[in-house]
Design an enzyme around this catalytic site. Structure first.
Site, PDB file in Angstrom:
ATOM      1  CB  SER A  59      -0.227   5.676  10.372  1.00 42.42           C
ATOM      2  OG  SER A  59      -1.503   5.306  10.829  1.00 42.42           O
ATOM      3  CG  ASP A  77      -2.636  -1.322   7.639  1.00 35.48           C
ATOM      4  OD1 ASP A  77      -3.240  -1.365   8.731  1.00 35.48           O
ATOM      5  OD2 ASP A  77      -1.898  -0.381   7.301  1.00 35.48           O
ATOM      6  CG  HIS A  81      -0.764   0.297  10.635  1.00 37.22           C
ATOM      7  ND1 HIS A  81      -1.157   0.964   9.495  1.00 37.22           N
ATOM      8  CD2 HIS A  81      -0.597   1.257  11.587  1.00 37.22           C
ATOM      9  CE1 HIS A  81      -1.227   2.259   9.739  1.00 37.22           C
ATOM     10  NE2 HIS A  81      -0.887   2.465  11.003  1.00 37.22           N
TER      11      HIS A  81
END
Length: 222
Positions: free
Chosen positions: A118, A172, A203
């Site tokens: 991320s 996600d 995620h």
């Protein structure tokens, strides 16, 4: 001189000959990914050291200015302006200093993998194409690219041919998969050696992804 970020380290039982520097996501810490090292089941003979740095604490605009560990501020969730470039650059310099510290400890740059999840992946994808040292490879997990339009003019040749492993969850909702795929395509279009894998997940990371990461690391650091 850049002050080194504090890190969680996972060392092999023998002197390390390779290193994975793994950057966490927003609001997490170096402790977040440390437990996955045993899950990767890497052969002890690979002598891989894992370094999980803690991002500095800073106010994050989309979270009401609350201070948390973050590699950069997020001012909006808009695709094009999600990552604050000045913060990304600052964090990239701090991670570059960590790479130098590993080199100083005796691990050559081409035995160092840079990984990021991320927000951490955004920093990894910003730094690696602009670095003047050749790494072993880059893992970009559930992530995206900051200012993709800058890549063509700023990318160096040094890491154009090393493997970039992109992995993303097709469910996600934090970083939609199209953002990760756009980053992958931007690197491909700029001549980088990138591969793409998607997983049935949100995620996060899943077991199949960890198995693929393990196989990829064993190949890259063989």
């Amino acid at each position: 001189m850049t002050q080194l970020l504090p890190c969680v380290e996972h060392k092999p039982s023998v002197a390390p000959t390779a290193c994975v520097i793994w950057l966490h996501g927003l609001g997490d810490s170096g402790h977040g990914f440390a437990p996955i090292v045993p899950e990767l089941k890497l052969p002890e003979s690979m002598a891989v050291k894992f370094v999980f740095p803690h991002a500095p604490e800073r106010p994050v605009t989309i979270n009401g200015g609350m201070r948390m560990r973050a590699w950069y501020d997020i001012k909006s969730l808009d695709f094009n302006s999600r990552a604050d470039l000045s913060g990304v650059k600052e964090s990239a310099e701090q991670v570059s200093a960590l790479i130098d510290a590993q080199i100083d400890s005796g691990i050559p740059a081409n035995r160092i993998v840079l990984a990021g999840f991320s927000q951490g992946g955004v920093v990894a994808l910003h730094l690696a194409p602009r670095l003047d040292k050749q790494l072993a490879g880059v893992m970009a997990l559930s992530t995206y690219l900051c200012e993709p339009g800058l890549l063509s003019e700023q990318a160096k040749e040094t890491n154009r041919h090393i493997p970039f492993f992109f992995a993303h969850g097709n469910q996600d909702e934090v970083v939609p998969m199209f953002m990760g795929n756009a980053a992958y395509k931007t690197l491909k279009d700029n001549g980088f050696n990138a591969t793409w894998k998607s997983y049935t997940m949100q995620h996060n990371v899943c077991m199949q992804e960890l198995n693929d990461i393990s196989a990829w690391l064993q190949n890259v650091l063989a």
